[in-house]
Design a protein around this motif. Structure first.
Motif, short mmCIF file in Angstrom:
data_model
loop_
_atom_site.label_atom_id
_atom_site.label_comp_id
_atom_site.label_asym_id
_atom_site.label_seq_id
_atom_site.Cartn_x
_atom_site.Cartn_y
_atom_site.Cartn_z
N LEU A 56 -45.23 108.85 31.46
CA LEU A 56 -45.64 107.53 32.17
C LEU A 56 -47.02 107.18 31.48
CD1 LEU A 56 -48.32 108.64 34.28
CD2 LEU A 56 -46.28 109.33 35.56
N LEU A 57 -47.62 108.12 30.57
CA LEU A 57 -48.80 107.91 29.97
C LEU A 57 -48.77 106.48 29.13
CD1 LEU A 57 -50.09 111.17 28.80
CD2 LEU A 57 -50.72 110.01 30.54
N ASP A 84 -53.02 101.72 29.63
CA ASP A 84 -53.72 101.33 31.05
C ASP A 84 -53.31 102.31 32.26
OD1 ASP A 84 -54.37 99.05 29.73
OD2 ASP A 84 -52.76 98.19 30.17
N THR A 85 -52.83 103.54 31.99
CA THR A 85 -52.48 104.51 32.91
C THR A 85 -53.58 105.04 33.74
OG1 THR A 85 -50.49 104.97 31.87
CG2 THR A 85 -50.99 106.58 33.58
N SER A 86 -53.84 104.80 35.11
CA SER A 86 -55.02 105.39 35.93
C SER A 86 -55.10 106.87 35.74
CB SER A 86 -55.30 104.93 37.00
OG SER A 86 -54.36 105.12 37.79
N ALA A 120 -52.91 108.28 38.53
CA ALA A 120 -51.35 107.93 38.18
C ALA A 120 -50.94 109.21 37.17
CB ALA A 120 -51.13 106.74 37.09
N MET A 121 -51.86 109.69 36.59
CA MET A 121 -51.44 110.65 35.72
C MET A 121 -51.71 112.11 36.02
SD MET A 121 -54.44 110.80 32.40
CE MET A 121 -54.42 108.78 32.25
#
Length: 489
Positions: free
Chosen positions: A371-372, A375-377, A380-381
């Motif tokens: 999912l990286l 713009d991944t926060s 989220a990671m």
């Protein structure tokens, strides 16, 4: 061994025939554990922390990139080559004595590093330090196996895994300020001081801990020479492969030489009365299953520990400090969960179940890292990184204790040497292959945005590959463990 009649999942199986059953003497456990863990902390700290000092070393010595990189590579190659040798030697001369010799070699080498007049002397001293570090890891785990029993043994191995993880994680944190405030030479000076403390504890440990070296045994020098040459060829090919090219004559030649030498080593092990590696240890399927767990962790965790910071910087635009701080999400489980795994086993959970849960975490964590994106926060990671770290943390230390419980105590040093050879060797292979593949897949031409997009795509493709390797190794662990259990009935 296949002839054992105990439940292999038990945290404290009955000693096999031939095992020294002399009760461990009370009173020395705390000091023994302190000395072993303090020495163990120095080894991974030296690996991860020295990399921070390379720019300062280069400026001070005027070294080029190739000899400078061997400040790290020399240690790793020597460590991989000599771990099995030290493990077998420890069974012959005594684990405490071999541990002390290794710590002394590391300390002397660290002093040599601190006083090195040029990078070539530094490289040689780092090779010597790697030889000493191999003794610390192989003999340290064997000492714990001999000095502790039952729940105390499980807890000691959990601390062994946790401290090794702390060393990897805190190496840059400890070394960075030392370089800035004291200079790069003091990184090695501090290592020598810490190991001097360890050596000061050895006489007291020797009086408290019972061990019985193999009487009249001799080191298989011929096997040792062949094995060291094989591992040197293999690790040198891996280290240089990305620079020379994996299809180059030099790389393929060294890999072929390593394969031939390992075949010769196997043949010698069958025909030698007291071989460097008793193949009966490797034939123990459950022991082999546990030794493959660190290999899976090398592909599923160590690759991310090594290259995820670069991804965060190149694709997500993180600063070096922000990327380093974010990596705590990956390393914190490694610090906290080894003791959790030991506690679960103490409360009746099958050790194999804990190990399989850690392997599942590696696969799920690597897949979740897909999912990286740019713009991944962090929020989220975080779950993906924490799960991947749990895959390493739950089994750290536990696999060492369980693997060594599968063999006779007089072969514990040999078994520990084999386990740690697989551990470091697989780390070198995983990191080198991941880095080489990343380099070949990333487009260097074009704009910065195109480069970042190429890096993003390549990293995600490699995540699929690392998850697949971890899954295959996990399935192999299951198969070997089940077949090993069948032979005990």
């Amino acid at each position: 061994m296949a002839s054992q009649t105990t439940d292999p999942a038990s945290p404290a199986p009955t000693a096999p025939p031939g095992t020294d059953t002399t009760p461990k003497q009370p009173g020395g456990g705390g000091l023994t554990l302190f000395a072993v863990l303090l020495a163990v902390f120095v080894v991974p700290t030296s690996i991860s922390g020295t990399a921070v000092a390379l720019p300062a070393i280069g400026l001070d010595t005027g070294a080029g990139s190739a000899p400078l990189q061997w400040v790290v590579n020399g240690f790793n190659v020597a460590f991989a080559c000599f771990t099995l040798v030290w493990g077998s030697l420890a069974d012959l001369i005594g684990r405490i004595r071999a541990f002390a010799i290794g710590a002394a070699v590391f300390a002397v080498a660290s002093v040599g590093c601190a006083l090195a007049p040029n990078v070539y002397v530094l490289d040689g001293a780092r090779v010597l330090a790697g030889i000493g570090g191999a003794a610390i890891f192989a003999c340290g785990s064997a000492i714990i196996s001999s000095a502790f029993e039952g729940p105390a043994r499980a807890k000691a191995f959990a601390l062994f895994g946790a401290v090794a993880g702390i060393g990897v994680a805190l190496g840059p944190t400890v070394s960075g300020p030392a370089v800035d405030s004291l200079g790069w030479r003091w990184i090695f000076g501090l290592q020598a001081i810490v190991l001097a403390v360890v050596l000061a504890c050895v006489p007291a440990i020797a009086k408290k801990v019972n061990e019985q070296p193999t009487p009249g045994g001799r080191l298989d020098v011929r096997g040792a020479v062949v094995f060291v040459l094989a591992m040197a060829s293999l690790t040198y090919a891996i280290v240089q492969g990305s620079e020379w090219g994996w299809g180059s004559a030099g790389t393929l030649g060294l890999l072929a030489l390593a394969a031939v030498l390992l075949a010769v080593f196997g043949s010698l092990s069958k025909s030698t009365e007291a071989p460097l590696l008793d193949l009966s240890v490797v034939r123990n399927r459950r022991f082999l299953a546990y030794t493959l767990v660190p290999v899976a962790a090398s592909f599923g965790f160590v690759t991310q520990l090594t290259y995820l910071p670069s991804y965060l910087s190149a694709v997500a635009g993180y600063s070096a400090s922000a990327a380093g701080t974010t990596m705590l999400l990956l390393t914190l489980p490694v610090l906290a969960l080894p003791l959790v795994g030991a506690k679960l086993v103490e409360r009746g959970t099958s050790p194999l179940a804990v190990v399989l849960a850690s392997l599942l975490c590696l696969v799920v964590g690597d897949l979740a890292l897909l999912l990286l994106g740019p713009d991944t926060s962090v929020f989220a990671m975080a779950p993906a990184m924490l799960v991947t770290g749990a895959g390493m943390g739950l089994s750290a230390g536990l696999v060492d204790g369980q693997a060594l419980a599968m063999v006779e105590e007089e072969k514990a040093g040999m078994a520990a040497g084999f386990l740690n050879t697989l551990r470091l060797g697989s780390e070198a292979i995983a990191v080198a292959v991941f880095g080489s593949a990343l380099t070949s897949l990333v487009t260097t031409d074009g704009s910065a945005a195109e480069h970042a997009a190429s890096y993003d795509t390549a990293f995600h493709n490699l995540l699929w590959a690392m998850a697949a390797v971890s899954l295959v190794l996990g399935l192999l662990v299951v198969v070997l463990a089940r077949r090993g259990a069948d032979t005990t009935r």
